[in-house]
Design an enzyme around this catalytic site. Structure first.
Site, mmCIF file in Angstrom:
data_model
loop_
_atom_site.group_PDB
_atom_site.id
_atom_site.type_symbol
_atom_site.label_atom_id
_atom_site.label_comp_id
_atom_site.label_asym_id
_atom_site.label_seq_id
_atom_site.Cartn_x
_atom_site.Cartn_y
_atom_site.Cartn_z
ATOM 1 N N GLN A 42 19.851 -13.580 15.118
ATOM 2 C CA GLN A 42 21.225 -13.689 15.258
ATOM 3 C C GLN A 42 22.085 -13.072 16.212
ATOM 4 O O GLN A 42 21.803 -11.852 16.049
ATOM 5 C CB GLN A 42 21.690 -13.658 13.973
ATOM 6 C CG GLN A 42 21.011 -15.057 13.315
ATOM 7 C CD GLN A 42 21.394 -15.282 11.839
ATOM 8 O OE1 GLN A 42 22.662 -16.304 11.640
ATOM 9 N NE2 GLN A 42 21.024 -15.077 10.482
ATOM 10 N N SER A 126 14.472 -9.632 12.942
ATOM 11 C CA SER A 126 15.360 -10.338 12.163
ATOM 12 C C SER A 126 14.355 -12.138 12.389
ATOM 13 O O SER A 126 13.437 -12.133 12.225
ATOM 14 C CB SER A 126 16.951 -10.321 12.154
ATOM 15 O OG SER A 126 17.059 -11.221 10.986
ATOM 16 N N LEU A 127 15.317 -12.584 12.259
ATOM 17 C CA LEU A 127 15.499 -14.413 12.404
ATOM 18 C C LEU A 127 13.840 -14.738 13.948
ATOM 19 O O LEU A 127 13.393 -15.310 13.385
ATOM 20 C CB LEU A 127 16.712 -15.630 13.301
ATOM 21 C CG LEU A 127 15.838 -15.987 14.027
ATOM 22 C CD1 LEU A 127 16.005 -17.505 13.188
ATOM 23 C CD2 LEU A 127 17.718 -16.714 15.054
ATOM 24 N N ARG A 151 16.552 -20.649 5.549
ATOM 25 C CA ARG A 151 17.603 -19.806 5.634
ATOM 26 C C ARG A 151 18.686 -19.518 5.338
ATOM 27 O O ARG A 151 19.803 -18.874 5.381
ATOM 28 C CB ARG A 151 16.351 -19.178 6.538
ATOM 29 C CG ARG A 151 16.296 -17.758 6.217
ATOM 30 C CD ARG A 151 15.524 -17.185 7.376
ATOM 31 N NE ARG A 151 15.129 -15.390 7.716
ATOM 32 C CZ ARG A 151 16.377 -14.652 7.877
ATOM 33 N NH1 ARG A 151 17.274 -15.591 9.429
ATOM 34 N NH2 ARG A 151 15.711 -13.363 7.978
ATOM 35 N N HIS A 242 20.544 -8.410 5.188
ATOM 36 C CA HIS A 242 19.536 -7.678 4.817
ATOM 37 C C HIS A 242 20.274 -6.843 4.448
ATOM 38 O O HIS A 242 20.437 -5.088 4.703
ATOM 39 C CB HIS A 242 19.062 -7.232 6.167
ATOM 40 C CG HIS A 242 18.518 -7.764 7.226
ATOM 41 N ND1 HIS A 242 16.926 -8.669 6.619
ATOM 42 C CD2 HIS A 242 18.820 -8.902 8.241
ATOM 43 C CE1 HIS A 242 16.656 -9.517 7.889
ATOM 44 N NE2 HIS A 242 18.034 -9.794 8.851
ATOM 45 N N GLN A 291 12.287 -9.807 3.925
ATOM 46 C CA GLN A 291 12.629 -9.569 4.875
ATOM 47 C C GLN A 291 14.649 -9.199 4.674
ATOM 48 O O GLN A 291 15.670 -9.665 5.026
ATOM 49 C CB GLN A 291 12.288 -10.179 6.065
ATOM 50 C CG GLN A 291 13.027 -10.198 7.498
ATOM 51 C CD GLN A 291 13.005 -11.509 8.579
ATOM 52 O OE1 GLN A 291 13.477 -11.612 7.757
ATOM 53 N NE2 GLN A 291 11.998 -11.309 9.824
#
Length: 356
Positions: A42, A126-127, A151, A242, A291
């Site tokens: 992101q 991440s994503l 998500r 996170h 995660q």
């Protein structure tokens, strides 16, 4: 308890790395050039993303149309036309970035014969880990798009975005470990209800803090006062990813992840949580769940690949940030960023010759 678990995970990354590498059998051959493929997370979203490849390549149209259909429509229009504020909202940014990344990959495959299986590792920030799993046939595009939409929705529901933030800190000198140690103390000293945690360790020169606005601002000021970091830059995201504030999102995602169909990746995908390759499908589901609240160990993930003699890096997706970080860390390596139709034409002929 959660904060202690986060600290334990960081220690486990260091202590298990050598034994895990032995088990996976990756030892660098002298003189060999290996390739890793990277996918952004992101912050990479922007109005107009994917429009050029949609216009020029059927493979891109197929991916973007399929992704649009998977979320019930509206995604393609938002990617191409915006508005930016709506696109940046996490429930939209996540499927948009995944869609664009996979569309670029499919164009490279169909137009130039690029084969991700000729590479050694895939990584996603991440994503982007979902993009890496789609790219390595561990997860279908349709399932991935639906999962990251959920998500994003779950993350959006978890917090009041007006009272939270994420900020990138530019590290002065070699103070990464000092910042990690200091953040452990800061976390314990914050008033009830305030949160500040390390969300991303992007390189030895950049970390990202996540949490409540007051908590993150306080942590940044302490780190800067110590001289460990300079500027603190706010990130264009709609939730504090996170960190412990995302626990409700993690709880909401668990049944969906448990119910999704995962296969073993065709090449090794390095986990954000451990900084080491993912294992079987059950471990993938577990680590994707973890995660959501844990630190993205990007620097350690990159280091794992580098220690296995990776010298060629291909960043596929709507941002050049990961490529820029790599250029700073490894200025003599071959680093290609594929974000646009022009990039596809420029780099595609070279990527078809990538070797493991």
């Amino acid at each position: 308890m959660m904060r202690n678990m986060r600290k334990g995970t960081r220690l486990a990354v260091v202590t298990l790395q050598h034994s895990r590498r032995h088990l996976t059998g990756h030892t660098a051959a002298p003189g060999a050039r290996k390739t890793a493929v990277l996918f952004p997370g992101q912050g990479a979203q922007h109005v107009g993303m994917g429009a050029d490849i949609y216009e020029n390549f059927k493979a891109a149209r197929d991916v973007i149309d399929a992704s649009d259909e998977a979320v019930g429509g509206g995604l393609k229009k938002l990617m191409f036309e915006g508005p930016q504020q709506t696109l940046t909202s996490t429930e939209n940014a996540q499927p948009a970035i995944l869609c664009h990344s996979i569309a670029l990959l499919k164009v490279l495959e169909t137009e130039f014969g690029f084969d991700i299986n000729s590479c050694t590792y895939a990584l996603g920030h991440s994503l982007g880990e979902y993009s890496a799993l789609v790219a390595t046939q561990s997860l279908s595009l349709s399932d991935a798009i639906k999962l990251v939409r959920l998500r994003g929705e779950a993350m959006h529901r978890s917090v009041d975005s007006g009272k939270t933030t994420m900020k990138a800190l530019i590290i002065n000198g070699d103070h990464l470990e000092d910042i990690e140690a200091l953040m452990s103390k800061i976390e314990r000293s914050l008033p009830e209800g305030e949160v500040a945690q390390i969300a991303n360790i992007n390189s030895r020169s950049q970390v990202v803090l996540s949490g409540t606005s007051k908590g993150v601002d306080y942590a940044c000021s302490i780190i800067q006062t110590k001289g460990y970091a300079g500027r603190a830059l706010g990130l264009p995201v709609s939730a504090p990813f996170h960190c412990d504030l995302m626990q409700p999102a993690a709880d909401e995602m668990k049944p969906a992840l448990d119910g999704a169909s995962f296969n073993d990746p065709t090449i090794e995908v390095i986990s954000n949580v451990t900084g080491m390759p993912l294992g079987n499908a059950t471990e993938i589901q577990s680590l994707l769940h973890q995660q959501i609240t844990k630190t993205v160990q990007w620097q350690r993930s990159i280091r794992y690949a580098k220690d296995d003699d990776v010298h060629d890096w291909v960043v596929i997706g709507p941002s050049r940030v990961l490529a820029n970080l790599l250029r700073k860390e490894f200025p003599t390596d071959a680093i290609r960023a594929v974000a646009t139709a022009e990039d596809v034409q420029q780099h595609g002929p070279h990527l078809c010759r990538r070797k493991r």
